[in-house]
Design an enzyme around this catalytic site. Structure first.
Site, PDB file in Angstrom:
ATOM      1  N   ASP A 366     -27.476  31.449 -10.994  1.00 30.03           N
ATOM      2  CA  ASP A 366     -26.056  31.891 -10.332  1.00 30.03           C
ATOM      3  C   ASP A 366     -25.957  33.280 -10.660  1.00 30.03           C
ATOM      4  O   ASP A 366     -26.268  33.959 -11.605  1.00 30.03           O
ATOM      5  CB  ASP A 366     -24.925  31.140 -11.087  1.00 30.03           C
ATOM      6  CG  ASP A 366     -23.515  31.639 -10.579  1.00 30.03           C
ATOM      7  OD1 ASP A 366     -23.142  31.413  -9.549  1.00 30.03           O
ATOM      8  OD2 ASP A 366     -22.994  32.017 -11.389  1.00 30.03           O
ATOM      9  N   GLU A 421     -29.196  32.715  -6.163  1.00 29.49           N
ATOM     10  CA  GLU A 421     -27.991  33.132  -5.398  1.00 29.49           C
ATOM     11  C   GLU A 421     -27.872  34.695  -5.038  1.00 29.49           C
ATOM     12  O   GLU A 421     -27.074  35.303  -6.164  1.00 29.49           O
ATOM     13  CB  GLU A 421     -27.005  32.438  -6.017  1.00 29.49           C
ATOM     14  CG  GLU A 421     -25.628  32.301  -5.411  1.00 29.49           C
ATOM     15  CD  GLU A 421     -24.403  32.647  -6.136  1.00 29.49           C
ATOM     16  OE1 GLU A 421     -23.404  32.175  -5.638  1.00 29.49           O
ATOM     17  OE2 GLU A 421     -24.294  33.030  -7.198  1.00 29.49           O
TER      18      GLU A 421
END
Length: 713
Positions: A366, A421
């Protein structure tokens, strides 16, 4: 600057031309240049020219590996530091506890085992800011600290403060009965769960079911690991997904953070159950030939102090940079100091822990954009200009960490899958570390869902720009794999809503029954929902992702219990019960999603080379392309069906229908005869040697296969 291994001269990627593509608005947008591997002997055939580089991220990475070898004997033992930090039981039942708290004056251990005496069990100070405590076993030879009992580290600061902390290496934490903070619980079960099933092989075509255990139930409550194992895994298998991406597993005190404000990095969230129940979930998934990825958050950490990493030793740094560099202005969280040796130990060991202890198969990292730049992407409109990726704004420490993490994971676990990401488009994120890349297997194609939401919000159906849609779906660097998705959890969060709800809105409450005729709104929504997902699946990347429930057109949006909604769980759930009512049209969308995945499994277009797009006709609203040995035909026109419509194909032969979104079982109108055979003619068309005439009903997506050739698999 990105460089190759020292076996060839060092290079950086430099585009040979500044290509541009026209957007639907008439302006120009710099296109991301095609990225191909080049060597000293192949520059003539490459779109990039090689140039020497004085400095390199790869050089810093190489230095990091050398230091690991010199100081720690290599990364293998270094990344197993969870065996020496925190609380660890030895073979003779001694307990050895070790912490890193460089700014502390003294450390003590307190808990249930000593009646919460704050001074009876002091740690001994070691070098480099480490502290150690050894507890012999009891007289009956059982460990001094029993399983499932509470502990605290008492930190005495140089300012004279006494702080109560959770060990950064804590393996389990539960919410305090009287407070919102979490308590550290010693987890050492006498009969730990033993994995039975081996890890599945890495899928060639990655079809991801993005999941959150806590919302995986129609009931307004926090669902459990056991519920997911029993009730959700069979659905995922039936749908044809071969990978699960589990969100919000790392312990987080604030449920509404969606798991992105992590407080205990080594602890599986206790709000869903025990660590052993999570292990059983993963083991059961493996038995179904499904790999499981952890949504890992190494980009930042919760600013909580009493139950988080923040100010563990009483300082404003420790695991993080001191403010302001160590604080994220938008997220209100702490930012790691990736240049710190002990932070590197902590984060790399964290990855190894989840792989070894729980047997995850990889990670979705993330917040990679935030990690890679000192500006964290805040206020940056990335255009694709290479000056945005190479300069002082790039955080070399974090890049070297990501390279090291991917090198360690792929060396120890060759089938490990890592996904970045990243919204910035940083070059070579998905090239191997040996080539000077960051080493990820995939990146998320984050522009695609934004494009679909923009279209549904702003454009009438007649104004949809086929060329711009195709451009968005194909605008990625060659050789860097992308995960395509029409919507993820981001698009479902409060303030937005699912694609199905954008398409059908309030009529989903009253008009989704197949016992009544479809209204124009429901008809449009059902057809476009299928078409958007198939086009994204087939054209948008080398992997595909779906957020749980969206495969059947989950209504409304996602909102976790918080003060702003009176702590309601109404929107923090997935209404799988809608599928159990046979006459509701949710089942039709579910069936299409299932058969779309099964068709991909047969023909393997995700693992195939990029598609050849032969048509993107604005007036007809038709898109035609070939990929994975099949032909995709999509007619987005709201009213005009295309009869005797000529389409281009590479391979001659007989074509038949393999998937038809207009089938009645999928909520379509059944306008196509599946016994129809389409024969090619040696008539060149749209840069192909062969072509044929087809019928494409309006708002219909078709897959045609050549019966005279073999599929990819």
């Amino acid at each position: 600057m990105l460089q190759f291994l020292s076996s060839t001269p060092f290079f950086k990627w430099i585009p040979t031309s500044n290509s541009t593509k026209r957007t639907s608005g008439g302006g120009k947008k710099k296109a991301f240049s095609v990225l191909k591997c080049c060597t000293a002997h192949s520059s003539s055939s490459s779109p990039y020219r090689a140039q020497p580089s004085g400095s390199s991220w790869y050089g810093l990475f190489e230095k990091r590996l050398f230091l690991l070898e010199e100081a720690e004997g290599g990364f293998d033992q270094f990344t197993r530091s969870y065996r020496t930090f925190g609380v660890n039981r030895m073979a003779d039942n001694r307990l050895v506890l070790r912490e890193w708290a460089p700014a502390a004056e003294a450390l003590f251990l307190t808990g249930d085992f000593n009646g919460w005496d704050n001074f009876s069990h002091p740690y001994e100070k070691k070098e480099f800011g480490k502290w150690e405590l050894c507890l012999p076993p009891k007289h009956d030879n059982s460990p001094a600290i029993e399983h499932n009992t509470k502990l605290k580290v008492v930190v005495h600061t140089k300012k004279g403060e006494r702080l109560y902390r959770i060990s950064p290496w804590a393996k389990y934490a539960i919410q305090s009965e009287k407070q919102v903070i979490y308590d550290w619980v010693h987890w050492d079960p006498p009969q730990p769960y033993l994995h039975i099933h081996p890890r599945p092989k890495k899928p060639q075509s990655l079809r991801i079911y993005e999941s959150h255990v806590g919302i995986a139930s129609p009931d307004p409550k926090v669902a459990s690991y056991t519920n997911f194992t029993t009730n959700v895994l069979p659905r995922i298998k039936d749908l044809g997904y071969n990978c699960i991406q589990l969100m919000a597993v790392m312990e987080h005190a604030y449920y509404a953070s969606f798991g992105y404000q992590v407080t205990s990095f080594f602890a599986a969230s206790s709000r869903y159950g025990t660590p052993e129940e999570l292990k059983q979930l993963i083991d059961t998934a493996h038995s179904l030939d499904i790999v499981v990825l952890l949504d890992v958050v190494h980009s930042h950490a919760s600013q909580n102090t009493e139950d988080g990493l923040n100010s563990f030793d009483g300082s404003d740094s420790c695991f993080f940079h001191s403010p302001p560099r160590g604080e994220h202005a938008l997220w209100g969280s702490r930012l790691f100091n990736y240049s710190s040796w002990e932070v590197l130990r902590f984060l790399l060991s964290n990855l190894r822990w989840w792989m070894e202890e729980y047997r995850f198969d990889g990670f979705r990292f993330d917040g990679v954009t935030s990690m890679m730049y000192h500006h964290h992407g805040i206020g940056s409109m990335f255009s694709g200009d290479y000056s945005e990726y190479f300069g002082l704004q790039v955080d070399e420490d974090s890049l070297v960490y990501l390279m090291t993490a991917n090198h360690v994971l792929h060396t120890l676990y060759p089938d490990c899958i890592t996904i970045a990401e990243d919204v910035s488009g940083m070059p070579a994120v998905c090239r191997s570390v040996a080539e000077g890349g960051l080493g990820f297997d995939y990146r998320l194609a984050m522009a695609i869902p934004d494009k679909w939401i923009q279209i549904l919000k702003e454009l009438a159906d007649e104004a949809w720009d086929m060329g711009n849609i195709v451009y968005t779906l194909t605008n990625r660097r060659y050789g860097e794999n992308c995960i395509a998705y029409a919507e993820s959890h981001d698009q479902s969060l409060v303030g937005d809503k699912s694609l199905a709800f954008w398409l059908m809105d309030k009529e989903m409450y009253t008009n989704m029954s197949s016992l009544i005729p479809m209204t124009p709104v429901i008809d449009r929504g059902i057809q476009l929902h299928k078409m958007i997902r198939l086009l994204t699946h087939a054209l948008g990347g080398e992997g595909y992702l779906n957020f749980m429930g969206n495969e059947f057109g989950h209504p409304e949006w996602l909102d976790f219990p918080r003060k702003g909604n009176n702590e309601s769980y109404h929107y923090a759930r997935r209404q799988y019960n809608l599928l159990d009512t046979d006459h509701l049209r949710y089942r039709q969308l579910y069936d299409f999603d299932r058969d779309m995945n099964r068709t991909e499994d047969k023909y393997g277009w995700l693992a195939a080379p990029p598609a050849f797009v032969s048509a993107k006709h604005e007036g007809d609203k038709v898109i035609v392309f070939e990929r994975g040995n099949v032909l995709f035909l999509l007619n987005f026109h709201p009213t005009r069906s295309q009869t005797n419509y000529r389409v281009a194909v590479a391979s001659p032969g007989k074509y038949t229908i393999k998937l038809d979104s207009d089938e009645v079982q999928y909520g379509g109108h059944g306008r196509l005869d599946h016994n129809t055979e389409f024969f090619t003619e040696p008539q060149p068309f749209n840069e192909r040697e062969n072509s044929m005439l087809v019928y494409i009903p309006c708002r219909t997506a078709l897959i045609l296969g050549n019966d005279d050739t073999e599929s990819c698999y």
